[in-house]
Design a protein around this motif. Structure first.
Motif, PDB file in Angstrom:
ATOM      1  N   ARG A 191      46.754  32.527  22.535  1.00 15.66           N
ATOM      2  CA  ARG A 191      47.790  33.527  22.757  1.00 15.66           C
ATOM      3  C   ARG A 191      48.288  34.077  21.424  1.00 15.66           C
ATOM      4  O   ARG A 191      48.489  33.315  20.483  1.00 15.66           O
TER       5      ARG A 191
ATOM      6  N   GLU B  81      45.849  37.235  31.622  1.00 15.58           N
ATOM      7  CA  GLU B  81      45.899  35.818  31.905  1.00 15.58           C
ATOM      8  C   GLU B  81      45.297  35.502  33.273  1.00 15.58           C
ATOM      9  O   GLU B  81      44.609  34.504  33.458  1.00 15.58           O
ATOM     10  N   ASP B  82      45.546  36.377  34.202  1.00 13.42           N
ATOM     11  CA  ASP B  82      44.971  36.172  35.534  1.00 13.42           C
ATOM     12  C   ASP B  82      43.454  36.341  35.509  1.00 13.42           C
ATOM     13  O   ASP B  82      42.717  35.666  36.218  1.00 13.42           O
ATOM     14  N   LEU B  84      41.572  35.707  32.946  1.00 10.26           N
ATOM     15  CA  LEU B  84      41.065  34.485  32.306  1.00 10.26           C
ATOM     16  C   LEU B  84      41.008  33.359  33.332  1.00 10.26           C
ATOM     17  O   LEU B  84      40.050  32.584  33.398  1.00 10.26           O
ATOM     18  N   ASP B  85      42.050  33.281  34.096  1.00  7.68           N
ATOM     19  CA  ASP B  85      42.144  32.318  35.193  1.00  7.68           C
ATOM     20  C   ASP B  85      40.912  32.412  36.095  1.00  7.68           C
ATOM     21  O   ASP B  85      40.226  31.436  36.368  1.00  7.68           O
ATOM     22  N   LYS B 183      44.118  25.473  30.888  1.00  5.31           N
ATOM     23  CA  LYS B 183      44.558  26.828  30.610  1.00  5.31           C
ATOM     24  C   LYS B 183      45.712  26.822  29.608  1.00  5.31           C
ATOM     25  O   LYS B 183      45.765  27.636  28.689  1.00  5.31           O
ATOM     26  N   LEU B 187      45.580  28.592  26.028  1.00  2.32           N
ATOM     27  CA  LEU B 187      46.504  29.669  25.677  1.00  2.32           C
ATOM     28  C   LEU B 187      47.449  29.294  24.549  1.00  2.32           C
ATOM     29  O   LEU B 187      47.721  30.098  23.667  1.00  2.32           O
ATOM     30  N   ASP B 188      47.964  28.087  24.577  1.00  2.00           N
ATOM     31  CA  ASP B 188      49.031  27.736  23.646  1.00  2.00           C
ATOM     32  C   ASP B 188      48.779  26.522  22.764  1.00  2.00           C
ATOM     33  O   ASP B 188      49.645  26.147  21.985  1.00  2.00           O
TER      34      ASP B 188
END
Lengths: 203, 203
Positions: A191, B81-82, B84-85, B183, B187-188
């Motif tokens: 991110r 993000e969706d 990627l999901d 996830k 992402l983080d």
DNA sequence: AACTCAGGAAACTTTATCGGTTTCCTCGGT
DNA sequence: ACCGAGGAAACCGATAAAGTTTCCTGAGTT
């Protein structure tokens, strides 16, 4: 070192390379002997069977990895991030041990050897990497909401899948570059950070 | 649908499952015929050889994955993000196609088929996942300093290595739980955020 | 009923592979 | 000369599997 021990060591080195690259069933004793410029007769004087040879290879390989991981974990001069750094490097260097054709083969052809590798992996790689993350969590460096066991698999999987010569070549990255990226994503994710100046540079 | 097309479809389904689970060389035509309750004679009436069958399996599998990824990529109702999901889910569901025993086997036993899978992977999975990240970068959602190709490999590798029944069982996590964690880390990252209230809950 | 065709079960053909054993020979040491 | 180590390679026995063919049964058609 005696001549026998030296020969035995050479056999183990060649067998290790071939087994880990190509698997158990696909590597013949003829092939190993040939690469060593040795007759099969001599090879069988050192190891009673193909399975015995593979077992010795597995034990030697994981004993070495264990020693490296333990040294990194116990090095009080390193912070958590440096330790993680070291772990990833060790795993990347030893990736062929923890995954790849050998495991797939053993699962089918020599189940007892497969169990042996699995036990070593569990005992050595997972356990020590998990200890690192547990300690990092307690110290407040790593996030508390993700299970260590899962993170362990992420670390190991990423090191193995990416920090390999063929993948690096495909990506057009050097080992240090790819390594830095993997570590960055592992630590801080993909991110974007609007307020994070340390990441402003275009790639 | 004609009886021939229906039979052909059944053959492809069984062959797909077996090849992807066990590899090319380890699955016999006897085995496939037996599971279909069909004679080898009949099996050979539909596919001229084992390689022909495997080729048809590969093409069908990747055509399906391509359609799924393209649909997710083009769905304007989804944010990055969706998307990627969705990608991770598709890859996890199709993990056996992109890795595993089949590839290892083909590399050795049927190089032209291996090249075919590799081309499909490159064309379909990597290309579409890379497009997703490139768009996310341009939109300022994903960090600009990590190459897309590397992130693609992280996404695919993590989905494949962790979101599998055996690994989930070992971790004691459900698919949704493990998925959420993967996830989150992707992402983080694993670094703790001192000021991030959304992560305060103990696991 | 007789015939034809599809298709299953399984035998068959052919070829290859490989772990482990043994033979033939050479070389070095005593 | 003799002995032992060890290489090259033949050998043995067992196994495996792709692809082919035979034997047989059942369904459909005339």
């Amino acid at each position: 070192m005696t001549a026998e021990a030296e020969a035995r060591g050479r056999i183990l080195a060649v067998a290790r390379r071939l087994f880990f690259a190509h698997g158990f069933g696909r590597v013949t004793m003829d092939e190993i002997a040939s690469e060593l410029a040795m007759s099969k007769k001599t090879l069988y004087r050192h190891f009673a069977s193909k399975e015995d040879l593979c077992e010795a290879v597995i034990d030697a390989a994981f004993t070495a990895i264990d020693a490296e991981l333990a040294a990194a974990l116990d090095d009080v001069r390193l912070g958590f991030e440096d330790k993680l750094d070291r772990f990833m490097r060790i795993v990347a260097a030893g990736y062929e041990e923890a995954r790849g054709p050998l495991l797939t083969d053993l699962h089918r052809d020599a189940p007892s050897l497969w169990a042996r590798v699995d036990a070593w992996r569990s005992k050595v790689v997972h356990t020590r990497t998990r200890a690192l993350f547990a300690a990092g969590k307690r110290a407040g460096v790593f996030r508390p909401d993700v299970p260590e066991d899962l993170v362990v698999r992420l670390v190991i999987g990423n090191a193995q899948n990416i920090l390999r010569p063929d993948v690096l070549a495909a990506l057009g990255l050097s080992f240090p570059e790819a390594f830095a990226h993997c570590k960055a994503v592992l630590l801080d994710g993909v991110r974007a950070r609007p307020c994070n100046g340390g990441r402003g540079a275009a790639h």
